[in-house]
Design a protein around this motif. Structure first.
Motif, PDB file in Angstrom:
ATOM      1  N   THR A 154      41.968  44.113  43.890  1.00 43.11           N
ATOM      2  CA  THR A 154      41.747  44.536  46.202  1.00 43.11           C
ATOM      3  C   THR A 154      40.775  44.271  47.154  1.00 43.11           C
ATOM      4  OG1 THR A 154      43.780  46.263  45.284  1.00 43.11           O
ATOM      5  CG2 THR A 154      42.765  46.062  47.827  1.00 43.11           C
ATOM      6  N   ALA A 168      48.439  44.654  47.651  1.00 41.34           N
ATOM      7  CA  ALA A 168      47.432  44.504  47.288  1.00 41.34           C
ATOM      8  C   ALA A 168      47.200  42.678  47.385  1.00 41.34           C
ATOM      9  CB  ALA A 168      46.714  45.008  46.701  1.00 41.34           C
ATOM     10  N   SER A 171      42.362  41.570  38.310  1.00 44.22           N
ATOM     11  CA  SER A 171      41.780  43.124  38.746  1.00 44.22           C
ATOM     12  C   SER A 171      41.810  43.811  37.169  1.00 44.22           C
ATOM     13  CB  SER A 171      43.199  42.858  39.009  1.00 44.22           C
ATOM     14  OG  SER A 171      43.602  45.246  38.558  1.00 44.22           O
TER      15      SER A 171
END
Ligand SMILES: *Cc1c(COP(=O)(O)O)cnc(C)c1O
Length: 381
Positions: free
Chosen positions: A68, A95, A194
């Motif tokens: 994020t 996100a 991520s």
């Protein structure tokens, strides 16, 4: 053993199996950090960034605290703010869009195609027209590569260039996937990922990274990552944040990256077996031409009229977990309802939210477990 004992439940994700495979290598890597005590910006962070750059071919890799923040940092670097529209698919994890709202820009939600779950150039064009009609400046587009498969970057990139949009690729679920032979990380102006533990390449906590070939953007991102620092230590030259990746997480990722290609192959083998076993009873995910997937999730669509909750309960009774990604598209969620959607509405996102369900998917799912999943799905229908 009692022959009526149900078999062990299958795992939706299995981080423990991977840890057993890696043996002592991660413990030793973490112990090295414990010994040198450079818990922030230690040498492992630079080593990891180099290894990630080599892996995907990007010129710069800026590791950061999570996926994020990675998006927030890029949006800060390009100066997104009030009056700007940033186009995001509605069928994604929240996100993707929350970073846009945090900069003061407006997330403008657009539709996806059912076959790949990803944004199309056609929905992007509609969204751009809507932004202009609302008096917003179309500033950037975030083409998410959902569930592990790349979006159509040629078509999106072409339209983005024509309209002067920055392309910020959210590859949180798809780092390692390819598009016409090129790895994600090189297909947009900037790409983020991520390392949340259940993502295809996960660490043992939170982590993320940004990929770009743009020297100036990379140097801005490195500054934003550490409070907006400049070359002189006590003169911060822009507003920044504490956006760094921990050294211990970098040490974990260095070890995991070594087996990542092999794990991607294993995920593909699972996906192929599921497709063979389930393709004639449910809608199985399709790969578009020129694309590979890292199968962050294996998401099927149930035939019309099948009760999804009942289906999930029937799987659960057989020890098969499932997950719904995502039961509500962003424009159907409380915090995002007020943001504009592309003219014409988002019928595909809404349909997908009502009929998708994801099956267990990880590299350590053995053939017997895969057959159990297939049998359970077939009998639940
Ligand atoms: C997981 C995810 C993110 C956010 O990553 P975090 O590391 O959890 O902050 C962003 N976008 C998508 C599509 C994701 O799946």
């Amino acid at each position: 053993m009692n022959q009526h004992m149900p078999p062990e439940p299958v795992a939706l994700f299995d981080i423990g199996a991977q840890r057993r495979r890696l043996g002592r290598s991660i413990d030793e890597a973490v112990a090295r950090v414990m010994a040198h005590c450079q818990f922030v910006s230690g040498p492992e962070v630079t080593t990891l960034e180099k290894a990630l750059a080599e892996f995907c071919g990007a010129r710069h890799v800026v590791s950061c605290a999570n996926g994020t923040d990675a998006l927030v940092m890029v949006l800060m670097a390009i100066g997104a703010g009030p009056g700007d529209a940033v186009l995001c698919p509605s069928f994604t994890f929240c996100a993707t869009a929350s970073p846009v709202a945090r900069t003061g820009a407006t997330p403008l939600l657009i539709d996806v195609e059912a076959a790949t779950f990803n944004m199309t150039a056609e929905s992007l064009a509609r969204g751009i027209a809507t932004a202009k009609r609302l008096g917003l400046k179309p500033k950037a587009v975030i083409p998410v590569d959902l569930f592990g498969q790349s979006a159509d970057h040629d078509a999106i990139g072409e339209l983005a260039r024509a309209e002067g949009l920055f392309v910020l690729d959210d590859a949180a679920q798809s780092f390692g996937a390819t598009y016409h032979g090129r790895k994600l990380g090189t297909l947009a102006d900037a790409t983020t990922t991520s390392f949340f533990p259940t993502k295809p390449l996960g660490c043992y906590g939170d982590g993320g990274a940004i990929f770009t070939d743009d020297d100036e953007l990379a140097s801005k991102l490195r500054s934003i990552r550490v409070h907006g620092q400049g070359s002189e230590k006590y003169d911060n030259i822009r507003i920044g944040m504490t956006g760094r990746l921990d050294t211990i997480q970098a040490a974990v990722l260095i070890e995991k990256l070594k087996i990542f290609e092999d794990e991607i192959d294993a995920r593909n083998a699972v996906a192929a077996r599921y497709a063979r076993g389930l393709g004639n009873v449910v809608t199985v995910p399709q790969l578009a031409p020129g694309r590979t997937s890292v199968w962050a999730l294996y998401t099927i669509r149930l035939p019309q009229g099948v009760d999804r909750d009942g289906f999930a309960a029937a799987l659960k009774a057989k020890g098969i977990p499932s997950g719904i990604y995502y039961p509500k598209s962003l424009h159907q969620q409380t915090a995002y309802r007020g943001f504009p959607v592309a003219d014409g509405g988002l019928p595909v996102s809404e349909q997908l939210s009502s009929d998708v369900i994801s099956l267990p998917m990880h590299p350590y799912l053995d053939e017997m477990a895969q057959e159990r999943v297939i049998a359970a799905v077939r009998s639940a229908l």
